[in-house]
Design an enzyme around this catalytic site. Structure first.
Site, PDB file in Angstrom:
ATOM      1  CD  GLU A   1       3.491   4.802  -1.485  1.00  0.00           C
ATOM      2  OE1 GLU A   1       2.797   4.001  -0.824  1.00  0.00           O
ATOM      3  OE2 GLU A   1       4.417   5.486  -0.995  1.00  0.00           O
ATOM      4  CG  HIS A   2      -1.084   6.826   0.069  1.00  0.00           C
ATOM      5  ND1 HIS A   2      -1.860   6.469   1.142  1.00  0.00           N
ATOM      6  CD2 HIS A   2       0.210   6.739   0.492  1.00  0.00           C
ATOM      7  CE1 HIS A   2      -1.079   6.189   2.171  1.00  0.00           C
ATOM      8  NE2 HIS A   2       0.189   6.349   1.803  1.00  0.00           N
TER       9      HIS A   2
ATOM     10  CD  GLU B   1       1.204   6.563   5.760  1.00  0.00           C
ATOM     11  OE1 GLU B   1       2.370   6.388   5.388  1.00  0.00           O
ATOM     12  OE2 GLU B   1       0.234   6.548   4.976  1.00  0.00           O
TER      13      GLU B   1
ATOM     14  CG  HIS C   1       3.746   9.192   1.316  1.00  0.00           C
ATOM     15  ND1 HIS C   1       2.683   9.588   2.088  1.00  0.00           N
ATOM     16  CD2 HIS C   1       3.963   7.887   1.615  1.00  0.00           C
ATOM     17  CE1 HIS C   1       2.278   8.573   2.827  1.00  0.00           C
ATOM     18  NE2 HIS C   1       3.035   7.524   2.561  1.00  0.00           N
TER      19      HIS C   1
END
Length: 169
Positions: A32-33, A109, A29
């Site tokens: 991905e960012h 987040e 993740h």
């Protein structure tokens, strides 16, 4: 309506949260960012400008078993969109200064997820169904696991997983 033709293209790579080492839960993740933070050819601003200034949009997501990056927009911009998408997928920099800033964004987040009852229930369900297994860990990781993710770990992740043998375009 030929004057409204659009294109949607994406890259799916066979790596997701289930592939993260326990000590670095959230690595896929995080990567991905980070691809949107700049490449060898483009800054983050240039990546956005090259897509959004011609009516396109780009995004990404990470699941348990894959990560996807995609761009949508006017069909006549297909060559530009493909160039941007392949650039961010294959040539992201993963700079330490960007990693530090993005760690804070992902931490926020995670905090946001904790405030959503449906997300909390889902996390508890997976943790109960898959104890001591990668599928029982949150895809975004935890504040503790995020602290273990470095620029070097992200570069190694991309080098190991972002390649033609593991990719659908």
């Amino acid at each position: 309506m030929p004057w409204m033709e659009s294109v949607s293209l994406g890259i799916w790579t066979g790596v997701g949260g289930r592939h993260d080492p326990a000590s670095m839960s959230g690595l896929a993740h995080f990567a991905e960012h980070m691809v949107f933070k700049g490449t060898k050819r483009r800054t983050a601003r240039q990546l956005n400008r090259d897509v959004e200034s011609v009516g396109g949009s780009m995004d990404a997501y990470t699941s348990e078993d894959h990560t996807s990056f995609f761009i949508r927009g006017p069909a006549e911009r297909l060559p530009r969109f493909a160039d941007v998408l392949l650039d961010l997928y294959r040539h992201s920099r993963f700079l330490a200064t960007d990693v530090k800033r993005e760690r804070e964004v992902i931490s926020e987040e995670i905090a946001m997820y904790r405030e959503q009852p449906a997300q909390q229930v889902e996390d508890l369900l997976w943790r109960t169904a898959w104890p001591s297994h990668p599928l029982g860990r949150p895809i975004a990781g935890t504040d503790e696991s995020l602290a273990n993710i470095t620029s070097a770990a992200l570069k190694n992740h991309a080098h190991s997983w972002f390649g033609s043998r593991n990719t659908v375009f």
